[in-house]
Design a protein around this motif. Structure first.
Motif, PDB file in Angstrom:
ATOM      1  N   THR A  30      68.488  23.268 -39.609  1.00 32.60           N
ATOM      2  CA  THR A  30      68.110  22.443 -40.564  1.00 32.60           C
ATOM      3  C   THR A  30      69.392  22.203 -41.371  1.00 32.60           C
ATOM      4  N   PRO A  31      70.623  21.833 -40.889  1.00 32.50           N
ATOM      5  CA  PRO A  31      71.769  22.206 -41.743  1.00 32.50           C
ATOM      6  C   PRO A  31      72.217  20.754 -42.351  1.00 32.50           C
ATOM      7  N   GLY A  32      71.589  19.827 -42.455  1.00 33.65           N
ATOM      8  CA  GLY A  32      71.915  18.663 -43.226  1.00 33.65           C
ATOM      9  C   GLY A  32      71.564  18.528 -44.656  1.00 33.65           C
ATOM     10  N   LYS A  33      72.128  17.373 -45.259  1.00 33.87           N
ATOM     11  CA  LYS A  33      71.567  17.306 -46.582  1.00 33.87           C
ATOM     12  C   LYS A  33      70.250  17.087 -46.888  1.00 33.87           C
ATOM     13  N   GLU A  34      69.767  17.774 -47.838  1.00 28.35           N
ATOM     14  CA  GLU A  34      68.270  18.007 -48.259  1.00 28.35           C
ATOM     15  C   GLU A  34      67.423  18.312 -47.076  1.00 28.35           C
ATOM     16  N   PHE A  35      68.109  18.729 -45.773  1.00 28.22           N
ATOM     17  CA  PHE A  35      67.322  19.241 -44.762  1.00 28.22           C
ATOM     18  C   PHE A  35      66.565  20.714 -44.983  1.00 28.22           C
ATOM     19  N   GLU A  36      67.462  21.550 -45.658  1.00 32.39           N
ATOM     20  CA  GLU A  36      66.628  22.771 -45.828  1.00 32.39           C
ATOM     21  C   GLU A  36      65.527  22.879 -46.831  1.00 32.39           C
ATOM     22  N   ALA A  37      65.715  21.673 -47.902  1.00 31.72           N
ATOM     23  CA  ALA A  37      64.678  21.700 -48.873  1.00 31.72           C
ATOM     24  C   ALA A  37      63.397  21.354 -48.298  1.00 31.72           C
ATOM     25  N   TYR A  38      63.598  20.334 -47.293  1.00 31.74           N
ATOM     26  CA  TYR A  38      62.679  19.616 -46.398  1.00 31.74           C
ATOM     27  C   TYR A  38      61.960  20.685 -45.469  1.00 31.74           C
ATOM     28  N   TYR A  39      62.746  21.606 -45.157  1.00 33.31           N
ATOM     29  CA  TYR A  39      62.109  22.827 -44.169  1.00 33.31           C
ATOM     30  C   TYR A  39      61.267  23.638 -45.164  1.00 33.31           C
ATOM     31  N   ASN A  40      61.619  23.904 -46.278  1.00 37.53           N
ATOM     32  CA  ASN A  40      60.935  24.730 -47.307  1.00 37.53           C
ATOM     33  C   ASN A  40      59.814  24.053 -47.721  1.00 37.53           C
ATOM     34  N   ARG A  41      59.862  23.055 -48.021  1.00 41.27           N
ATOM     35  CA  ARG A  41      58.474  22.141 -48.402  1.00 41.27           C
ATOM     36  C   ARG A  41      57.356  22.236 -47.280  1.00 41.27           C
ATOM     37  N   ALA A  42      58.159  22.125 -46.064  1.00 41.36           N
ATOM     38  CA  ALA A  42      57.256  22.298 -44.873  1.00 41.36           C
ATOM     39  C   ALA A  42      56.262  23.363 -44.884  1.00 41.36           C
ATOM     40  N   ILE A  43      57.141  24.410 -45.330  1.00 36.90           N
ATOM     41  CA  ILE A  43      56.295  25.943 -45.120  1.00 36.90           C
ATOM     42  C   ILE A  43      55.518  25.834 -46.325  1.00 36.90           C
ATOM     43  N   GLU A  44      55.856  25.331 -47.481  1.00 35.46           N
ATOM     44  CA  GLU A  44      54.927  25.269 -48.637  1.00 35.46           C
ATOM     45  C   GLU A  44      53.464  24.376 -48.330  1.00 35.46           C
ATOM     46  N   LYS A  45      53.739  23.617 -47.534  1.00 37.38           N
ATOM     47  CA  LYS A  45      52.589  22.583 -47.012  1.00 37.38           C
ATOM     48  C   LYS A  45      51.744  23.198 -46.080  1.00 37.38           C
ATOM     49  N   GLY A  46      52.307  24.446 -45.521  1.00 38.69           N
ATOM     50  CA  GLY A  46      51.288  25.170 -44.736  1.00 38.69           C
ATOM     51  C   GLY A  46      51.729  24.840 -43.070  1.00 38.69           C
TER      52      GLY A  46
END
Ligand code: FES
Lengths: 1024, 146
Positions: A316-332
């Motif tokens: 997830t190397p692009g802009k805002e991608f890592e945050a998106y990945y982290n949110r997905a983890i939070e979302k279960g």
């Protein structure tokens, strides 16, 4: 293959008089963007598309990451703009057969296959498809649904014209039979005698944008695809999710139409897999789209879904991608780092059973209702043949080959490439490439700007002053984006009863070509004099609807939008009733306000035809050269005393090219360019004006007048002072420091016996949550370089995920084959670095073998990321542009306007936007230049129409307004002692209105009257 | 749904939000794009700049029956029109003390800075403001009794 018939060449290749037209091949988002950029900057464009409508793969997607924007919604305005553009000719069902001639004077032979439906007559009523007896697999839904032999590619197709598929049509295959469509068509549009036509087009440049094909996993037996009904590809899954797809946006699995409760995604199908799929590269986009699909599916199921993603490395190397990945983890969403071995049918119910080895090698088994194969991207067979016909070279992975330092240039002069055809990439990079390709295409054609184009003339506007308000309300379903929460029909009916409303309609997609045409039609027919569209946000769609008003012959300011999606259905997903009531309120407010709108003049300002580029790194220099080569004067401002920026320290690109000679070359070009005014050791101290006419003060005391500005101020390497012995031990370096050793003294590295790299040093942690994307590749490139210097050197890479996206994957494979050792760590098991005497000791835990590893490297390299510069904030304030939460510049729209700021006339490129590799920076710089050239090629640009106006009878001449106006646009006229507004300077902020004590100043269409009308309408609780 | 069948609902605060086009309105859109959920009590009026807002309009909003008002603009220094938000802040500070004098709870008037990148912040501010106004109850002071 046919060759070009012998006819007189209309123009000899003459560099001062090239063709003013360009051929764009491929009507996906990249082709569409390139076509629009070219057509808007003075060139006539032929857009050749193989299928019956433009839109490409993006039109098939449901949502897009990382914003979750609805793909159709953001794409549609661009397609409509293309379809309506006077200077774009769309040739559907067409192919480029051959290309002769040279840059500036090509002759392209294009074959247009028969549509069998006359597009000039077809009214897209659909009666033909209703009657057609032949049901065939619908390719747009990848065969998951059926369509007829006469069909519309998709509901928002541009052009919105039916076509007959000759493979299936009964009549075409058995003359004399069927022919029902011909009988029923009320427009007489069916033409079974239609034949293919060949045409020679004279063009100056060619842009290839043939796009990608999703990998077909049919031959990958272990996936179960084709064998098990509930194994689908990611593209098929997009269609299953999409509101315009086979399930109307309510996900069901293929075997029994049940709603799946457990879905698995299997990553890297047809990517990073030379043995089974023949694709050694990483397809770059699959990790992100899988996360997005999981997130959206879970959201649509209101959380009642278990979603698991099986992956090798999460990229997830692009802009805002890592945050998106982290949110997905939070979302279960659950993420399994595992290799799936087999996919089996489960005993019951058509479920899918998968067997996989977890990270510790333990075999596990899990059952799912549906499995999605995250398939990779490849160049289509047709595109490969096209490249072959044109003599355009492919790279080893069968993508179109490009130059490292001119990333959209192919081996054939005058032929450029953009989008996923030159390597797997996502939408923003495709769009960036497209603008860059437009720039390269127009570079040599600039003398012929506006020679082949037509000017748009709107019909004269109806004078509505004397008419009483007749408001038309158009309520949008936005697929299911609005309609799944808001009761659209109820809202539509409600609007009918509002005072002044003449009619109210609902539409599936209000921004689609047919609805837009229909809206114009309705305005004319029903004599509407005000329009309200209740849909998404005016920030993206207002211009499109306003143009529709102009096409219909009324002033575009007689318009208002009610934002019932971004600010309603999307934010009250679990409160449908309240959201519906809110939608009614918002429409009531819009109606009340628009009734008080008046027609306004279309103001414009003349354009100062020169540019300011801030930052003299690779991006800045490329942007400057791109514009200067077209004859636009450029002032290039650089803070330091030398040009080159970040790249001065950079050894090799990931493609293997040495950087310094290239850098020297472009520095020479910039320094000697007659159109570039270079200001070293200079910064920007003030900015006045706006698009078309900026006046910028520089630190040397001078003032520059310019029409556009491009910000390319770069970024910095993160230096982890005091961590991992950095700054304490002389053998600990960050990446660019090692590069400098490679440049200056590579011999000194030969004697090393062991080197350790720590990846993600200081990245992807709470303090710096984003991933810089380039450090993995950079570190591996360096490790390989060390191996070259000393093949016996032991090299350890301590990593979290290896993110060598795209063709960069080759380096990772090479590194492993050369014996470089990769050891994964996670945030709970960080490598420990300490010093014993003079020695560096690195202690790491091998998560797979579950044991400790103690290393004594002679060289420790910290692969730190890129961080934004500290002075970004000041610059963003001066130019009125935004900065994102990561501290980088924030573009106008992450997907479709990647190099524009929301502020008109200001653009961005390079590291200040986000960390990226050099080829990406160059493409972005060229893209920014292409966008800037659109402004610079006009004589005037639209200026603010919503300006302040003084009622001199009320004005007391107190002068408060003159103090609050930041633009000196309002002053006291000494002759009468009253305030008056200079409309040319007024920006329409309304500060003077708020400041006026005697209610003498107002802002056109957003005066106190209109605001109050909206407020009172909001409170008008008729329903209580 | 048939409205006559709906029982007279419990009181819900109605809040008017004046959002500047360049930052806060964009932030509100971003909240939507990111699906940050917030209470459905606000009605947004898009204005070019927070500096467009005069105390009069805020008073008028309360007079019209709003239980609370939110004005939101760009962060200091980020105003698209250079300094509009600073004027707004100054005006607003004075106005707030005046309003107290009139007997209106200052909590009904809210001011915030929300940038185009702050979708989550927007949702948070709306939640806070809604709760604050809800706690104050219906605004009666300026509404003409009929
Ligand atoms: S434009 Fe946002 S506060 Fe002025």
């Amino acid at each position: 293959m046919s060759s070009i018939p012998n006819r007189p060449i209309s123009q000899s290749p003459d560099s001062s008089n090239p063709e003013g037209s360009v051929l764009v091949v491929g009507g996906g988002i990249a082709g569409v963007q390139a076509a629009l950029d070219l057509a808007n900057s003075g060139f006539f464009v032929y857009l050749v598309e193989r299928t019956s409508a433009i839109g490409g793969s993006m039109s098939q997607l449901d949502k897009t990451y990382p914003t979750n924007d609805c793909s159709a919604c953001i794409l549609s305005p661009k397609l409509v703009e293309c379809g309506r553009h006077l200077n774009i000719k769309i040739l559907t069902l067409s192919e480029l057969l051959s290309l002769e001639g040279e840059p500036g004077a090509f002759r392209a032979l294009v074959r247009q296959n028969p549509r069998y439906v006359d597009p000039n007559k077809c009214i897209a009523c659909g009666q033909c498809a209703g009657k057609c007896p032949k049901k065939v697999p619908n390719e747009f839904d990848l065969g998951l649904s059926k369509r007829k032999a006469i069909y519309l590619k998709f509901p928002q197709a541009v052009p919105l014209k039916y076509a007959i598929d000759p493979r299936y049509c009964i009549r075409l295959n058995k003359p004399g039979r069927c022919g029902l469509c011909e009988k029923i068509c009320p427009a007489g549009a069916i033409n079974f005698k239609d034949v293919a036509k060949e045409e020679v087009l004279n063009v100056g440049s060619v842009v290839l944008a043939p796009g990608f094909s999703p990998f077909d996993p049919s031959d990958l037996d272990f996936t179960g695809y084709g064998r098990l009904p509930n194994v689908v590809t990611s593209m098929e899954f997009e269609r299953l999710l999409s509101p315009s797809g086979p399930c109307q946006g309510h996900l069901k699995r293929p075997s029994d139409q049940k709603v799946p409760k457990r879905i698995a995604w299997l990553q890297c199908v047809g990517s990073r897999d030379i043995n089974r799929s023949g694709h050694a590269y990483c397809s770059s986009v699959c990790c992100m789209y899988a996360i997005k699909e999981a997130v959206i599916a879970k959201e649509d199921a209101h959380g009642d879904l278990s979603a698991s993603i099986f992956f090798i490395d999460m990229r997830t190397p692009g802009k805002e991608f890592e945050a998106y990945y982290n949110r997905a983890i939070e979302k279960g969403i659950s993420f399994h780092r595992a290799r799936v071995h087999t996919v089996l049918p489960s005993q019951e119910d058509n479920n899918v059973l998968i067997r996989y080895a977890d990270e510790h090698g333990v075999m596990r088994e899990e059952e799912f209702d549906l499995m999605v194969l995250s398939v990779g991207l490849e160049l289509s067979k047709e595109a490969i043949e096209l490249a072959d016909r044109l003599g355009v070279k492919l790279d080893p992975y069968k993508f179109i080959d490009t130059d490292v330092f001119r990333p959209v240039v192919t081996n054939r002069p005058g032929v450029y490439v953009c989008g996923a055809a030159s390597g797997p990439k996502d939408i923003p990079r495709s769009v960036t490439d497209a603008s860059a390709a437009a720039l390269e295409a127009e570079r040599i054609l600039s003398p012929s700007r506006w020679t082949k184009t037509k000017k748009k003339v709107f019909p004269p506007e109806r004078d509505v002053h004397a008419e009483s308000p007749r408001v038309g309300v158009f309520v949008c379903h936005c697929g299911t984006n609005i309609a799944s929460v808001v009761d659209v029909e109820a809202v539509r009916d409600y609007a009918r009863g509002l005072p002044g409303v003449a009619l109210s309609q609902d539409n599936l997609f209000t921004c689609s070509q047919d609805t837009i045409n229909h809206m114009a039609e309705t305005i004319r027919k029903e004599h509407l004099n005000r329009v309200v569209v209740a849909s998404c946000t005016p920030r993206t769609h207002e211009p499109l609807f306003q143009e529709t008003l102009r096409d219909a012959g009324i002033n575009k300011f007689l318009f208002e939008m009610a934002n019932i999606r971004d600010q309603d259905s999307w934010v009250h997903q679990n409160e449908p009733e309240a959201a519906t009531e809110k939608a009614k309120d918002l429409i009531r407010m819009a109606v009340a306000k628009v009734k008080l709108h008046e027609p306004l003049p279309y103001n414009s300002v003349p354009v100062t035809k020169s540019a300011l580029v801030v930052g003299g790194g690779v991006a800045g220099m490329n942007a400057a050269l791109s514009l200067a080569d077209q004859g636009f004067p450029v002032t290039l401002v650089e803070k330091k005393s030398i040009l080159g920026g970040h790249a001065r320290k950079f050894y090799r690109t990931w493609q293997g090219s040495i950087v310094q000679p290239y850098l020297k070359k472009i520095i020479d070009q910039v320094e000697s360019h007659p159109k570039i005014d270079l200001r070293l050791e200079t910064t920007v101290s003030s900015v006045e004006g706006s698009v078309g006419q900026f006046r910028t003060g520089l630190s040397d005391g001078s003032t520059v007048e310019h029409g556009v500005a491009i910000l390319t101020v770069g970024a910095e390497s993160y230096k982890p002072m005091g961590k991992w012995l950095y700054g304490e031990n002389p053998n600990v370096h960050i990446l660019l420091e090692l590069d400098q050793i490679f440049i200056k003294d590579p011999e000194s590295l030969k004697g090393l016996s062991q080197a350790v790299f720590i990846h993600c040093a200081g990245s992807r942690v709470p303090e710096r949550p984003f991933c810089s994307g380039i450090c993995c590749t950079h570190a591996i490139t360096q490790a390989l370089e060390l191996k070259k210097l000393n093949p016996d050197m032991d090299i350890f890479m301590l990593y979290r995920d290896i993110r060598t996206y795209g063709q960069r994957e080759r380096l990772y494979q090479e590194a492993r084959s050369k014996g470089i050792i990769f050891i994964r760590y996670d945030l709970d098991h960080l490598p420990d670095v300490r010093q014993e005497g003079k020695d560096i000791v690195v202690e790491a835990e091998d998560l797979i073998l579950e044991r400790k590893l103690i290393l004594h490297p002679g060289l420790l390299v910290l692969a730190t990321g890129v961080r934004p510069r500290d002075d970004m904030g000041e610059l963003s304030k001066l130019f009125k542009c935004s900065v994102s939460s990561d501290g980088f510049f924030l573009e106008a729209h992450m997907k479709l306007r990647p190099v524009d700021f929301a502020t008109d006339g200001v653009y961005l490129a390079g590291l200040c936007h986000y960390p990226k590799s050099m080829d990406e920076s160059i493409a972005q710089a060229q893209a920014a230049a292409a966008r800037a050239a659109i402004v610079l090629s006009q004589d005037a640009v639209p200026a603010e129409s919503i300006t302040a106006i003084v009622d001199q009878r009320k004005c007391t001449g107190c002068g408060v307004c003159t103090h609050v106006c930041a633009y000196h646009a309002i002053s006291i006229d000494p002759a009468v002692g009253k305030a008056s507004v200079n409309t040319g300077l007024c920006k329409g902020c309304g500060a003077c209105v708020a400041g006026c004590r005697s209610d003498a100043v107002t802002l056109k269409n957003i005066g106190n009257r209109q605001i109050l009308a909206a407020v009172e309408a909001a409170m008008d609780t008729m329903d209580i | 749904m048939d409205k006559t069948s709906v029982q007279k609902k419990e009181w819900e605060p109605k809040i008017i939000a004046f959002l500047c086009n360049w930052c806060s309105y964009a932030g509100a859109d971003l909240a939507g794009v990111s699906r940050f959920q917030y209470p459905p009590n606000i009605r947004v009026v898009r204005v070019p700049c927070s500096g467009r807002m005069s105390p009069n309009i805020l008073l008028d909003a309360l007079k019209a029956g709003a239980d609370g008002v939110l004005v939101s603009g760009c962060h200091p220094g980020d105003c698209h029109y250079i300094s509009g938000n600073l004027f707004a802040r100054r005006r607003f500070a004075i106005f707030k003390s005046l309003i107290e004098f009139l007997g209106i709870e200052p909590g009904r008037l809210n001011f915030s800075w929300i940038s185009a990148a702050e979708g989550e912040q927007f949702a948070k501010v709306v939640k806070e403001v809604t709760e604050r106004v809800r706690a104050l109850g219906p605004a009666r002071r300026l509404v003409k009794e009929i």
